[in-house]
Write an enzyme that holds these catalytic residues in place. Structure first.
Site, mmCIF file in Angstrom:
data_model
loop_
_atom_site.group_PDB
_atom_site.id
_atom_site.type_symbol
_atom_site.label_atom_id
_atom_site.label_comp_id
_atom_site.label_asym_id
_atom_site.label_seq_id
_atom_site.Cartn_x
_atom_site.Cartn_y
_atom_site.Cartn_z
ATOM 1 N N TYR A 52 -84.011 -9.321 -44.809
ATOM 2 C CA TYR A 52 -85.341 -9.934 -44.677
ATOM 3 C C TYR A 52 -86.036 -9.921 -46.027
ATOM 4 O O TYR A 52 -86.102 -8.875 -46.674
ATOM 5 C CB TYR A 52 -86.207 -9.170 -43.667
ATOM 6 C CG TYR A 52 -86.427 -9.975 -42.416
ATOM 7 C CD1 TYR A 52 -87.173 -11.148 -42.463
ATOM 8 C CD2 TYR A 52 -85.861 -9.603 -41.208
ATOM 9 C CE1 TYR A 52 -87.342 -11.921 -41.334
ATOM 10 C CE2 TYR A 52 -86.034 -10.375 -40.075
ATOM 11 C CZ TYR A 52 -86.771 -11.540 -40.147
ATOM 12 O OH TYR A 52 -86.945 -12.308 -39.034
ATOM 13 N N GLU A 54 -89.296 -11.763 -46.696
ATOM 14 C CA GLU A 54 -90.552 -12.531 -46.622
ATOM 15 C C GLU A 54 -91.372 -12.322 -47.882
ATOM 16 O O GLU A 54 -91.534 -11.188 -48.351
ATOM 17 C CB GLU A 54 -91.363 -12.095 -45.404
ATOM 18 C CG GLU A 54 -90.782 -12.622 -44.106
ATOM 19 C CD GLU A 54 -91.407 -11.975 -42.901
ATOM 20 O OE1 GLU A 54 -91.891 -10.832 -43.022
ATOM 21 O OE2 GLU A 54 -91.410 -12.610 -41.838
ATOM 22 N N ASP A 197 -89.604 -38.281 -51.499
ATOM 23 C CA ASP A 197 -88.567 -37.525 -50.799
ATOM 24 C C ASP A 197 -87.227 -38.119 -51.231
ATOM 25 O O ASP A 197 -86.825 -39.178 -50.762
ATOM 26 C CB ASP A 197 -88.771 -37.662 -49.283
ATOM 27 C CG ASP A 197 -87.641 -37.013 -48.493
ATOM 28 O OD1 ASP A 197 -86.680 -36.515 -49.104
ATOM 29 O OD2 ASP A 197 -87.735 -37.019 -47.240
ATOM 30 N N THR A 224 -83.331 -32.537 -49.923
ATOM 31 C CA THR A 224 -82.392 -31.648 -49.251
ATOM 32 C C THR A 224 -81.309 -31.293 -50.255
ATOM 33 O O THR A 224 -81.100 -31.995 -51.254
ATOM 34 C CB THR A 224 -81.755 -32.312 -48.016
ATOM 35 O OG1 THR A 224 -81.221 -33.581 -48.394
ATOM 36 C CG2 THR A 224 -82.765 -32.505 -46.905
ATOM 37 N N LYS A 227 -76.789 -33.055 -49.420
ATOM 38 C CA LYS A 227 -76.262 -34.427 -49.416
ATOM 39 C C LYS A 227 -75.552 -34.681 -50.753
ATOM 40 O O LYS A 227 -74.531 -34.065 -51.010
ATOM 41 C CB LYS A 227 -77.403 -35.406 -49.137
ATOM 42 C CG LYS A 227 -78.061 -35.156 -47.774
ATOM 43 C CD LYS A 227 -79.103 -36.204 -47.458
ATOM 44 C CE LYS A 227 -79.655 -36.065 -46.062
ATOM 45 N NZ LYS A 227 -80.760 -35.093 -45.928
ATOM 46 N N ARG A 233 -77.029 -26.378 -46.509
ATOM 47 C CA ARG A 233 -78.149 -27.076 -45.866
ATOM 48 C C ARG A 233 -79.452 -26.366 -46.226
ATOM 49 O O ARG A 233 -79.615 -25.179 -45.949
ATOM 50 C CB ARG A 233 -77.978 -27.084 -44.344
ATOM 51 C CG ARG A 233 -76.609 -27.528 -43.884
ATOM 52 C CD ARG A 233 -76.589 -27.853 -42.413
ATOM 53 N NE ARG A 233 -77.149 -29.165 -42.204
ATOM 54 C CZ ARG A 233 -76.474 -30.301 -42.388
ATOM 55 N NH1 ARG A 233 -75.232 -30.283 -42.803
ATOM 56 N NH2 ARG A 233 -77.056 -31.465 -42.175
#
Ligand code: PLP
Length: 413
Positions: A52, A54, A197, A224, A227, A233
């Site tokens: 974790y 955060e 984008d 992203t 691609k 991802r």
């Protein structure tokens, strides 16, 4: 490790083997898909998934962050250098979350956003009525003409009417380069921020094979990572320094909890790959392969949206070309081993689940090492599969040729 999984959970293991075989023996032409690097897969399957983290490097909510800070600092530095951005956030869990963080971070609920019409290539996350974003913000639309040109006088007229706070460009199905300077002029005239984008073409920009919106004064770009960039991802938000804090707070704690640190490690690896000289060559070949594919399709009588391509993708109007809805074309192509996806064409009278066309892209085929001769062969296979759909012998021949092509150019899976 694989043997332990095979013994413990054979159902899942067999599905993994099946998918590996599918990716190896089918020709991947979906423009948003690619084969990532073995090094990226290795980074994904590491103990960072246990952690974790955060917060941000040097300022986390949990202890034990020595190594997470190392990888996140490397990932953000590489992203900034690759795209020439002042600020980078690498924590978005997907492209959808990445775009939401920009809308929420820079705008207020109810604000207007000017974005590309969805049938002209805009993305679901650019305010499709079925997305939650359309309930929060007020989206307005511009379009391209039949050649793919955007009339900026018209965009400006719409902007003056709807007074957007954000002018958004970028696409999931637009085969032409965008005139970023034109969008910037419109945005400046109405005092709006600019966002591109570039999810589909992030790899092309990184490899110098397409224009970079940041060179035209854009405030934010999102992409992203899975691609044309060939990463895991995820999503990057790249912005001017003055928006960095708002974007970071919008990602965490605004929208997300703990970042996926194994993905961030893998993003860092992909960004290192994208900075190597070979990646420039790869990006250039994606574009030249798409042009060859488009030319081959046109020579064989197919009708393409905008009549061609400047980037990695080609949209074929299958209704106009073959009298076939996109969904039927997609199925017929899949049966012969060509993976494509149905796609709306500009002002499509059909709903998205039927669509009047299919989208093809060259990033994955280029990763396999294919070049011009193979793209011409793919154009031929594509047209034969659809034109001779009732001829079993011809369809078997096409399927065999697709397999043979894939065997000659192994995928890195
Ligand atoms: N933006 C664009 C332009 C895309 O093409 C996509 C995905 O195809 C997304 C955003 C959303 O990405 P994700 O599927 O990772 O949420």
């Amino acid at each position: 490790m694989r043997d332990r999984l095979r013994a413990y959970d054979p159902e899942i293991f067999d599905a993994i083997l099946g998918e590996e075989n599918r990716q190896q023996t089918e020709l991947e032409l979906i423009p948003s898909e690619n084969y990532t690097y073995p090094e990226v897969l290795t980074a994904l399957g590491t103990v960072f998934t246990n952690k974790y983290s955060e917060g941000y490097p040097g300022n986390r909510y949990y202890g034990g962050q020595t190594y997470t800070d190392v990888i996140e600092r490397l990932a953000t530095a590489r992203a900034r250098a690759l795209f020439g951005a002042e600020h980078a956030n690498v924590q978005a869990l997907s492209g959808a979350a990445m775009n939401q963080t920009v809308y929420y971070g820079l705008l207020e609920p109810g604000d207007s956003i000017l974005a590309m019409d969805l049938t002209h290539g805009g993305h679901l996350t650019h305010g499709s009525p079925v997305s939650h974003m359309a309930r929060v913000f007020s989206f307005h639309r511009y379009k391209a003409d039949a050649s793919g040109r955007i009339d900026f006088d018209e965009v400006q007229r719409i902007a003056e009417k709807v007074r957007p706070k954000l002018v958004l460009c970028g696409h999931s199905s637009f085969p032409r380069d965008l005139d970023y300077a034109g969008f910037k002029r419109v945005a400046d005239a109405v005092g709006a921020l600019t966002m591109a984008d570039v999810s589909h073409i992030g790899g092309l920009i990184a490899g110098g094979a397409g224009p970079n919106p940041l060179d035209h004064g854009f405030d934010v770009i999102t992409t992203t990572t899975h691609k044309s960039l060939r990463g895991p991802r995820g999503g990057l938000v790249l912005s001017r320094a003055e928006f960095g804090r708002r974007i970071d707070r919008s990602v965490f704690p605004g929208l997300q909890g703990g970042p996926h640190m194994h993905t961030i490690a893998a993003i860092a690896v992909a960004l290192k790959k994208a900075a190597e000289p070979e990646f420039r060559d790869y990006a250039a070949r994606i574009v030249s392969n798409a042009r060859t594919l488009a030319d081959g399709l046109i020579e064989r009588g197919a009708e393409l949206v905008t009549g061609g391509t400047d980037n990695h993708l080609v949209v074929v109007d299958t209704v106009a070309s073959f009298g076939l809805e996109g969904r039927h074309a997609q199925r017929l192509l899949e049966e012969v081993g060509l993976a494509t996806n149905k796609q709306l064409v500009p002002d499509d009278p059909l709903p998205a689940q039927r669509a009047s066309g299919v989208r093809l892209g060259t990033p994955a085929a280029t990763t396999r090492g294919m070049g011009d001769p193979e793209m011409t062969a793919v154009a031929d296979l594509f047209v034969r599969a659809l034109r001779h759909r009732d001829d079993t012998g011809e369809r078997d021949a096409v399927r065999a040729e697709v397999r043979e092509l894939c065997a000659r150019f192994p995928a890195p899976v």
